[in-house]
Design a protein around this motif. Structure first.
Motif, PDB file in Angstrom:
ATOM      1  N   GLU A  97     -17.426   5.557  -0.522  1.00 47.11           N
ATOM      2  CA  GLU A  97     -16.103   5.772   0.283  1.00 47.11           C
ATOM      3  C   GLU A  97     -15.119   6.617  -0.615  1.00 47.11           C
ATOM      4  OE1 GLU A  97     -14.780   1.655   2.440  1.00 47.11           O
ATOM      5  OE2 GLU A  97     -15.650   1.136   0.262  1.00 47.11           O
ATOM      6  N   ARG A  98     -15.294   6.946  -1.782  1.00 43.99           N
ATOM      7  CA  ARG A  98     -14.332   7.665  -2.441  1.00 43.99           C
ATOM      8  C   ARG A  98     -14.003   8.917  -2.154  1.00 43.99           C
ATOM      9  NH1 ARG A  98     -15.784   5.651  -8.626  1.00 43.99           N
ATOM     10  NH2 ARG A  98     -15.850   3.276  -8.467  1.00 43.99           N
ATOM     11  N   THR A 126       0.873  -1.255   0.017  1.00 47.52           N
ATOM     12  CA  THR A 126       0.070  -0.046   0.147  1.00 47.52           C
ATOM     13  C   THR A 126       0.784   1.244   0.060  1.00 47.52           C
ATOM     14  OG1 THR A 126      -0.200  -0.135   2.512  1.00 47.52           O
ATOM     15  CG2 THR A 126      -2.062  -1.307   0.997  1.00 47.52           C
ATOM     16  N   SER A 135      -7.334  -3.525  -4.497  1.00 45.37           N
ATOM     17  CA  SER A 135      -7.931  -4.655  -4.795  1.00 45.37           C
ATOM     18  C   SER A 135      -9.564  -4.389  -5.914  1.00 45.37           C
ATOM     19  CB  SER A 135      -8.766  -5.240  -3.555  1.00 45.37           C
ATOM     20  OG  SER A 135      -9.536  -4.291  -2.600  1.00 45.37           O
ATOM     21  N   SER A 182     -11.842  -2.809  -4.622  1.00 47.70           N
ATOM     22  CA  SER A 182     -13.143  -2.792  -3.858  1.00 47.70           C
ATOM     23  C   SER A 182     -13.815  -1.515  -3.332  1.00 47.70           C
ATOM     24  CB  SER A 182     -12.937  -3.871  -2.785  1.00 47.70           C
ATOM     25  OG  SER A 182     -12.026  -3.300  -1.796  1.00 47.70           O
ATOM     26  N   LEU A 183     -13.242  -0.596  -3.674  1.00 48.58           N
ATOM     27  CA  LEU A 183     -13.402   0.883  -3.125  1.00 48.58           C
ATOM     28  C   LEU A 183     -14.782   1.164  -3.621  1.00 48.58           C
ATOM     29  CD1 LEU A 183     -11.802   2.934  -1.379  1.00 48.58           C
ATOM     30  CD2 LEU A 183     -11.765   4.290  -3.194  1.00 48.58           C
ATOM     31  N   GLN A 184     -15.978   1.397  -2.631  1.00 53.71           N
ATOM     32  CA  GLN A 184     -17.059   1.634  -2.792  1.00 53.71           C
ATOM     33  C   GLN A 184     -17.475   3.149  -3.191  1.00 53.71           C
ATOM     34  OE1 GLN A 184     -19.556  -0.670  -3.307  1.00 53.71           O
ATOM     35  NE2 GLN A 184     -17.801  -1.947  -2.910  1.00 53.71           N
ATOM     36  N   SER A 194      -5.964   1.946   4.286  1.00 58.25           N
ATOM     37  CA  SER A 194      -7.012   0.998   4.033  1.00 58.25           C
ATOM     38  C   SER A 194      -7.545   1.579   2.697  1.00 58.25           C
ATOM     39  CB  SER A 194      -8.263   1.325   5.135  1.00 58.25           C
ATOM     40  OG  SER A 194      -8.557   2.575   5.153  1.00 58.25           O
ATOM     41  N   ARG A 195      -7.667   2.815   2.300  1.00 58.98           N
ATOM     42  CA  ARG A 195      -8.164   3.202   0.905  1.00 58.98           C
ATOM     43  C   ARG A 195      -7.431   2.664   0.016  1.00 58.98           C
ATOM     44  NH1 ARG A 195     -11.422   7.868   0.414  1.00 58.98           N
ATOM     45  NH2 ARG A 195     -12.587   8.330   2.129  1.00 58.98           N
ATOM     46  N   GLU A 207      -5.509  -0.079  -0.034  1.00 60.16           N
ATOM     47  CA  GLU A 207      -5.765  -1.414  -0.221  1.00 60.16           C
ATOM     48  C   GLU A 207      -6.934  -1.639  -0.907  1.00 60.16           C
ATOM     49  OE1 GLU A 207      -5.721  -5.245   3.092  1.00 60.16           O
ATOM     50  OE2 GLU A 207      -5.546  -3.208   3.528  1.00 60.16           O
ATOM     51  N   LYS A 208      -7.978  -1.031  -0.722  1.00 63.90           N
ATOM     52  CA  LYS A 208      -9.231  -1.154  -1.422  1.00 63.90           C
ATOM     53  C   LYS A 208      -9.091  -0.685  -2.903  1.00 63.90           C
ATOM     54  CE  LYS A 208     -12.277  -0.739   2.425  1.00 63.90           C
ATOM     55  NZ  LYS A 208     -13.234   0.201   3.060  1.00 63.90           N
TER      56      LYS A 208
END
Length: 292
Positions: A285-286, A122, A278, A280-282, A271-272, A274-275
């Motif tokens: 959440e952006r 990350t 992957s 998987s960032l919704q 964590s952002r 990491e998403k």
């Protein structure tokens, strides 16, 4: 206690004698000329290979107090087939300074360094050469700073991209100017190693045309090196990302500099990222509160 000038000259003389003794005439493209009383090259042969007079070189090996230029030291280094560490040692003994860096014509990174980049996870990480060309990067860097693989060679130059890319300006927002000035000052410090070279002159001319900021700041001659410290990026998908920047020279490739942007532990940057990695960032959440 710092050695005196005479002690340094004696050390230089001994160093030159040992380097001369280990080199056979055939290795230097010379004829051995039959049996020799001592191993290695003769003083006159070193002088011939280096383009200096035999008397001058003899004086150098006698530790006399004579003037030595960087150009002559480079000629001696080539004649004696010194490696990079030996060339630096020669400069320190003769001039009490390190030589200008001589990066290889073809710059790239090996498999171990490539693996190390990806292991940063990350932490967006990249490697630059002395011209600030990005020559290696990890997935996080490509997702946050741009798809380096699809860029042209000029676009992968960090200075060029800083001053010409709208994406970089949007990412940095009001931090853009401090970043751009830092990049420019770093570029200027590297440029001093090879002023007048056609590559440097070309990009300077192009940036003078492409960027009014570059045109205004280049004549100021600001010089700087080292990391920028804390970096705040505003990514179009991940939102506000805060990093602490760490830069260091690659030990076995000193012409390369690695920069690692470590996610700030007081934010949710890790964590952002990491998403983002992957996928998987919704959407909700952006953007963080205050960025909507």
């Amino acid at each position: 206690m710092e050695p005196s000038g005479q002690e340094r000259r004696q050390e230089l003389a001994q160093f030159l004698r040992t380097r001369r003794a280990r080199l056979q005439p055939e290795q230097a493209g010379l004829s051995s000329g039959g049996r020799r009383r001592t191993p290695g090259l003769r003083r006159a042969e070193v002088a011939l290979l280096a383009g200096v007079s035999a008397d001058w070189y003899t004086w150098l090996e006698q530790a006399r107090n004579i003037q030595v230029s960087a150009q002559v030291l480079d000629s001696l280094a080539a004649a004696l087939q010194l490696n990079g560490d030996e060339r630096k040692h020669l400069y320190l003994l003769a001039l009490q300074q390190l030589p200008a860096e001589q990066p290889p014509a073809s710059v790239g990174i090996g498999s171990v360094l490539t693996q190390f980049l990806e292991l940063q996870g990350t932490s967006p990480a990249y490697v630059m050469d002395p011209k600030l060309n990005v020559v290696g990067w990890n997935k996080a860097a490509a997702l946050i700073y741009g798809d380096y693989a699809s860029m042209s060679e000029r676009e992968r130059n960090s200075l060029w991209r800083t001053f010409t890319s709208p994406y970089v300006r949007r990412m940095l927002q009001h931090h853009w100017e401090s970043h751009a000035r830092h990049r420019l000052a770093t570029f200027r410090s590297h440029y001093a190693n090879d002023p007048g070279d056609s590559w440097w002159m070309s990009i300077i001319a192009e940036l003078n045309t492409a960027s009014p900021e570059f045109r205004a700041w280049w004549p100021q001659h600001d010089v700087l090196s080292g990391p920028e410290g804390k970096k705040i990026n505003h990514h179009p998908i991940a939102g506000r990302l805060v990093f602490d920047q760490l830069s260091f020279v690659v030990t076995d490739a000193p012409h390369l500099t690695m920069t690692i942007n470590v996610p700030d532990r007081d934010t949710d940057t890790a964590s952002r990222v990491e998403k983002l990695l992957s996928g998987s960032l919704q959407p909700e959440e952006r953007l963080q509160p205050g960025e909507r």
